[in-house]
Design a protein around this motif. Sequence first.
Motif, mmCIF file in Angstrom:
data_model
loop_
_atom_site.group_PDB
_atom_site.id
_atom_site.type_symbol
_atom_site.label_atom_id
_atom_site.label_comp_id
_atom_site.label_asym_id
_atom_site.label_seq_id
_atom_site.Cartn_x
_atom_site.Cartn_y
_atom_site.Cartn_z
ATOM 1 N N ILE A 1 0.985 -1.144 -0.150
ATOM 2 C CA ILE A 1 -0.003 -0.190 -0.031
ATOM 3 C C ILE A 1 0.889 1.288 0.026
ATOM 4 O O ILE A 1 0.715 2.160 -0.897
ATOM 5 N N PHE A 2 1.702 1.469 0.770
ATOM 6 C CA PHE A 2 2.808 2.336 0.815
ATOM 7 C C PHE A 2 3.676 2.527 -0.600
ATOM 8 O O PHE A 2 3.517 3.764 -1.227
ATOM 9 N N CYS A 3 3.867 1.304 -1.065
ATOM 10 C CA CYS A 3 4.593 1.715 -2.396
ATOM 11 C C CYS A 3 3.684 2.278 -3.363
ATOM 12 O O CYS A 3 3.849 3.052 -4.378
ATOM 13 N N PHE B 1 2.155 6.610 -7.116
ATOM 14 C CA PHE B 1 0.854 7.406 -7.373
ATOM 15 C C PHE B 1 1.218 8.962 -7.409
ATOM 16 O O PHE B 1 0.823 9.841 -7.933
ATOM 17 N N THR B 2 2.146 9.224 -6.169
ATOM 18 C CA THR B 2 2.116 10.683 -5.748
ATOM 19 C C THR B 2 3.506 11.127 -5.888
ATOM 20 O O THR B 2 3.834 12.483 -6.290
ATOM 21 N N ALA B 3 4.574 10.251 -6.286
ATOM 22 C CA ALA B 3 5.692 10.842 -6.316
ATOM 23 C C ALA B 3 6.268 10.756 -7.802
ATOM 24 O O ALA B 3 7.487 11.019 -8.029
ATOM 25 N N MET C 1 2.040 3.663 -16.022
ATOM 26 C CA MET C 1 1.633 3.296 -14.679
ATOM 27 C C MET C 1 1.326 2.005 -14.454
ATOM 28 O O MET C 1 1.447 1.389 -13.436
ATOM 29 N N PHE C 2 0.708 1.085 -15.497
ATOM 30 C CA PHE C 2 0.402 -0.240 -15.136
ATOM 31 C C PHE C 2 1.531 -0.984 -14.945
ATOM 32 O O PHE C 2 1.823 -1.921 -14.044
#
Length: 119
Positions: A17-19, A24-26, A80-81
């Motif tokens: 979840i963190f990764c 998605f944010t960085a 992103m995929f």
Amino acid sequence: MMKQKYLYYTVPLLGTIFCLWYIFTASCDGIYSDYVRLVNSYLPDVFDPGHFFVPDILTRIPVNYVARILNVTFFNYNIMFDRVLGVLALGLSGVPITAYCVRKKLSFWLVCGAHGCIV
């Protein structure tokens, strides 16, 4: 022990979840040149077996071809995929390590305590 077992399995889950949150944010859609070369080599026809049977076939992972076909077919090729698929594979790789720790009845705090998480 049952509570500790579930605690172990939260480590790969929370790491995944963190990764996912991180990519998605960085990240942006910037890619490096070798990746562009590789992508351009198979994008025109991902179903062509000629792209798989190449002289350096031993340096390529066959499951990548399935992922490329899915990416091009359903997502019109989306970087992103590839990133999400990589993170999910990383998270899944933590499951056997977690299962080993649970099976050997290693203390969660010994494994993830003062030395930092190894899972």
